[in-house]
Design an enzyme around this catalytic site. Structure first.
Site, PDB file in Angstrom:
ATOM      1  N   LYS A  20       0.827  -1.202   0.000  1.00  0.00           N
ATOM      2  CA  LYS A  20       0.000   0.000   0.000  1.00  0.00           C
ATOM      3  C   LYS A  20       0.864   1.256   0.000  1.00  0.00           C
ATOM      4  O   LYS A  20       0.605   2.204  -0.755  1.00  0.00           O
ATOM      5  CB  LYS A  20      -0.903  -0.025   1.231  1.00  0.00           C
ATOM      6  CG  LYS A  20      -1.658   1.248   1.520  1.00  0.00           C
ATOM      7  CD  LYS A  20      -2.638   1.067   2.649  1.00  0.00           C
ATOM      8  CE  LYS A  20      -1.971   0.819   3.984  1.00  0.00           C
ATOM      9  NZ  LYS A  20      -1.367   2.045   4.552  1.00  0.00           N
ATOM     10  N   SER A  21       1.899   1.257   0.829  1.00  0.00           N
ATOM     11  CA  SER A  21       2.757   2.439   0.958  1.00  0.00           C
ATOM     12  C   SER A  21       3.484   2.737  -0.346  1.00  0.00           C
ATOM     13  O   SER A  21       3.607   3.897  -0.761  1.00  0.00           O
ATOM     14  CB  SER A  21       3.767   2.222   2.086  1.00  0.00           C
ATOM     15  OG  SER A  21       3.113   2.019   3.313  1.00  0.00           O
ATOM     16  N   ARG A  25       2.935   6.068  -3.118  1.00  0.00           N
ATOM     17  CA  ARG A  25       4.080   6.871  -3.561  1.00  0.00           C
ATOM     18  C   ARG A  25       4.230   6.822  -5.078  1.00  0.00           C
ATOM     19  O   ARG A  25       4.480   7.846  -5.729  1.00  0.00           O
ATOM     20  CB  ARG A  25       5.355   6.378  -2.854  1.00  0.00           C
ATOM     21  CG  ARG A  25       5.426   6.813  -1.402  1.00  0.00           C
ATOM     22  CD  ARG A  25       6.381   5.964  -0.579  1.00  0.00           C
ATOM     23  NE  ARG A  25       6.536   6.469   0.786  1.00  0.00           N
ATOM     24  CZ  ARG A  25       5.652   6.277   1.758  1.00  0.00           C
ATOM     25  NH1 ARG A  25       4.545   5.602   1.516  1.00  0.00           N
ATOM     26  NH2 ARG A  25       5.876   6.771   2.971  1.00  0.00           N
ATOM     27  N   GLY A  92      -4.691   7.806   5.517  1.00  0.00           N
ATOM     28  CA  GLY A  92      -3.865   8.848   6.107  1.00  0.00           C
ATOM     29  C   GLY A  92      -2.695   9.221   5.229  1.00  0.00           C
ATOM     30  O   GLY A  92      -2.316  10.395   5.127  1.00  0.00           O
ATOM     31  N   SER A 166       5.659  10.211  10.160  1.00  0.00           N
ATOM     32  CA  SER A 166       6.618  10.265   9.054  1.00  0.00           C
ATOM     33  C   SER A 166       5.986  10.755   7.763  1.00  0.00           C
ATOM     34  O   SER A 166       6.669  11.305   6.892  1.00  0.00           O
ATOM     35  CB  SER A 166       7.227   8.881   8.824  1.00  0.00           C
ATOM     36  OG  SER A 166       6.260   7.973   8.323  1.00  0.00           O
ATOM     37  N   GLN A 167       4.673  10.552   7.623  1.00  0.00           N
ATOM     38  CA  GLN A 167       4.003  10.966   6.395  1.00  0.00           C
ATOM     39  C   GLN A 167       4.128  12.470   6.164  1.00  0.00           C
ATOM     40  O   GLN A 167       4.178  12.925   5.020  1.00  0.00           O
ATOM     41  CB  GLN A 167       2.528  10.565   6.450  1.00  0.00           C
ATOM     42  CG  GLN A 167       2.299   9.066   6.538  1.00  0.00           C
ATOM     43  CD  GLN A 167       0.885   8.727   6.944  1.00  0.00           C
ATOM     44  OE1 GLN A 167       0.035   9.614   7.102  1.00  0.00           O
ATOM     45  NE2 GLN A 167       0.611   7.446   7.126  1.00  0.00           N
ATOM     46  N   ASP A 318       2.880  -0.395  12.163  1.00  0.00           N
ATOM     47  CA  ASP A 318       1.779  -1.180  11.606  1.00  0.00           C
ATOM     48  C   ASP A 318       1.828  -2.645  12.022  1.00  0.00           C
ATOM     49  O   ASP A 318       0.841  -3.373  11.873  1.00  0.00           O
ATOM     50  CB  ASP A 318       1.786  -1.084  10.078  1.00  0.00           C
ATOM     51  CG  ASP A 318       1.331   0.273   9.585  1.00  0.00           C
ATOM     52  OD1 ASP A 318       0.676   0.997  10.356  1.00  0.00           O
ATOM     53  OD2 ASP A 318       1.624   0.619   8.427  1.00  0.00           O
ATOM     54  N   ARG A 349      -4.137   2.015  18.591  1.00  0.00           N
ATOM     55  CA  ARG A 349      -3.958   0.566  18.509  1.00  0.00           C
ATOM     56  C   ARG A 349      -3.410  -0.037  19.797  1.00  0.00           C
ATOM     57  O   ARG A 349      -3.641  -1.218  20.069  1.00  0.00           O
ATOM     58  CB  ARG A 349      -3.044   0.225  17.323  1.00  0.00           C
ATOM     59  CG  ARG A 349      -3.740   0.442  15.985  1.00  0.00           C
ATOM     60  CD  ARG A 349      -2.843   0.179  14.807  1.00  0.00           C
ATOM     61  NE  ARG A 349      -3.597   0.310  13.556  1.00  0.00           N
ATOM     62  CZ  ARG A 349      -3.052   0.543  12.368  1.00  0.00           C
ATOM     63  NH1 ARG A 349      -1.732   0.674  12.266  1.00  0.00           N
ATOM     64  NH2 ARG A 349      -3.804   0.636  11.290  1.00  0.00           N
ATOM     65  N   ARG A 391      -6.088  -3.229  10.472  1.00  0.00           N
ATOM     66  CA  ARG A 391      -5.074  -4.098  11.074  1.00  0.00           C
ATOM     67  C   ARG A 391      -5.582  -4.764  12.351  1.00  0.00           C
ATOM     68  O   ARG A 391      -5.203  -5.897  12.659  1.00  0.00           O
ATOM     69  CB  ARG A 391      -3.780  -3.323  11.309  1.00  0.00           C
ATOM     70  CG  ARG A 391      -3.236  -2.717  10.017  1.00  0.00           C
ATOM     71  CD  ARG A 391      -1.778  -2.388  10.055  1.00  0.00           C
ATOM     72  NE  ARG A 391      -1.412  -1.596   8.900  1.00  0.00           N
ATOM     73  CZ  ARG A 391      -1.189  -2.094   7.675  1.00  0.00           C
ATOM     74  NH1 ARG A 391      -1.290  -3.393   7.470  1.00  0.00           N
ATOM     75  NH2 ARG A 391      -0.870  -1.300   6.667  1.00  0.00           N
TER      76      ARG A 391
END
Length: 451
Positions: A20-21, A25, A92, A166-167, A318, A349, A391
């Site tokens: 997904k990440s 990108r 997100g 970090s995003q 995650d 979480r 998750r």
């Protein structure tokens, strides 16, 4: 929808969908490129489709070829103000990256998402973009969360971030390469978390011909303007965050599986979960091509996990839900540290896994920034509130595969955010999972669609 999971095991070979990440990108760097980019093995999950739809809203032309590949005709960095609100769904990562991209436009964009996105703080990013000349603000005066309004123009300078997300760093680096030539953006980060995801951003920028640098401690970043994203052909690797779930399912049950399509050179730190489980006592064999970094693993499950371990979650937020389940199966003591940033994901979480696993009989202690799970006690199935967190839903489904009775997880459709076909994949390999669509509570808003 409910997922009902019962004690069972799995066999056979698994190929986990793309990252997904990486997909997100790839989509946005293709949008910034001049020409056509072919993306192989993109993850068409809810989050992946969030990026897909946002890129279209910002003007990209996108075709689906051969049923799987995405061909994106980019705009060469010349983004125009969108004619409608950008809805990032439950993603997100998409929210952060789109905020950054919209600092390049003439005019303004309105960015919003589902209920979870509209409760996730973005003020540090808004402040950083404002330091760099962008015109950004949150629409609700009593909130730190979307909806937000964003406009350009971004220019050189120094900005500051607390580092919890970090995003936000990546969201500045990516558009930063397209500010005017001769200008430079410096990012100062106070307490960097999830740095492997920033490393992933830097590597994907390099794939598209753009350069940014990070200091060894990931507290300082530099990106120079006047660069150009080059269209090309890229491939998305299997998602290590997704690999965690069949991996833990096999370790905690009398299973024998092979997981293929893995890239051990991937910067995503969630690949650490294999070595963590081996340290806990799992019987896992790794096979890696030393030249390409590609490989697979074989898991011989159901054997006791007995070793005490301490796991720093700084770079692998995650992985917490899946590792919590493995820790409950283990007869050892498992400590999780550096947890603050994990409380700001799709759900808190740390609190959620504590509450839901405790319902099942797990013994867990939380103090300050540490969670300790005293594993090995028998677990019983329970009715689980996933909080529409993909998750959490997947982790508790896996937990049901070794607990007594049945595990009943609500809002189970959330798994599609990052792992479409998750339940079907496990079922086809022997897991006792049934899906019940009679649940009528709140669902994830993932139709337009987040190390």
């Amino acid at each position: 929808m409910y997922a009902i999971s019962k004690k069972s095991s799995i066999t056979g070979s698994f190929l986990v969908p793309g990252s997904k990440s990486q997909t997100i990108r790839a989509v946005f760097m293709a949008l910034l490129s001049d020409g056509k980019t072919v993306i192989h093995n993109p993850l068409a999950s809810s989050d992946g489709l969030s990026a897909f739809n946002a890129a279209r809203t910002l003007g990209a032309q996108i075709e689906i070829v051969n049923g799987t590949d995405w061909v994106i005709t980019g705009l060469g960095g010349k983004l125009k103000a969108p004619s409608k609100i950008i809805d990032t769904g439950n993603s997100g990562t998409t929210t952060s990256f789109v905020t950054g991209l919209c600092t390049l436009i003439d005019g303004f964009a309105v960015i919003t998402g589902d209920e979870q996105i509209c409760s996730r703080p973005v003020r540090p990013a808004i402040k950083a973009f404002s330091e760099l000349g962008a015109n950004c603000f949150i629409t609700r005066p009593d909130s730190d969360c979307p909806p937000i309004v964003v406009g350009g123009k971004l220019h050189g300078g120094t900005c500051h971030l607390p580092g919890m997300n970090s995003q936000h760093v990546s969201a500045i680096l990516v558009p930063g390469a397209l500010i005017p030539k001769g200008e430079t953006i410096e990012i100062e980060v106070e307490n960097p978390k999830e740095t492997s995801y920033i490393q992933m951003t830097l590597e994907w920028m390099q794939k598209f011909g753009v350069k940014a640098t990070a200091s060894a401690d990931f507290k300082h970043y530099t990106v120079c303007g006047g660069q150009k994203y080059n269209a090309g052909e890229v491939t998305v690797s299997s998602d290590w965050s997704g690999v965690a779930f069949p991996l833990v399912a096999a370790v905690c049950t009398p299973s024998d599986i092979t997981i293929t399509g893995l890239n051990f050179s991937d910067p995503q730190a969630d690949k650490q979960i294999i070595d963590i489980l081996i340290k806990m006592g799992a019987d896992i064999e790794k096979f890696v091509d030393s030249t390409t970094g590609l490989g697979y693993v074989k898991v011989h499950g159901g054997k006791p996990l007995t070793n005490d371990v301490s796991i720093d979650m700084n770079d692998i937020p995650d992985a917490l839900p899946a590792l919590c389940v493995a820790a409950c199966f283990s007869k050892g003591k498992t400590e999780f540290t550096t947890l603050a940033h994990i409380r700001q994901k799709e759900s808190d979480r740390v609190a959620v896994m504590n509450e839901e696993l405790s319902k099942c009989g797990a013994k867990i202690k939380i103090e300050n920034d540490k969670m300790t799970i005293f594993g090995g006690a028998p677990l019983n199935g329970s009715e689980i509130d996933s909080r529409a967190d993909h998750r959490v839903a997947m982790a508790m489904t896996v937990c049901g595969m070794f607990a007594e009775g049945q595990m009943k997880i609500n809002q189970a459709e959330c798994a599609s955010v990052s792992f479409p076909g998750f339940y079907e994949m496990l079922k086809s390999h022997g897991a006792d999972i049934t899906l019940d669509s009679t649940f009528t509570g709140q669902k994830c808003n993932s139709a337009g669609q987040r190390a």
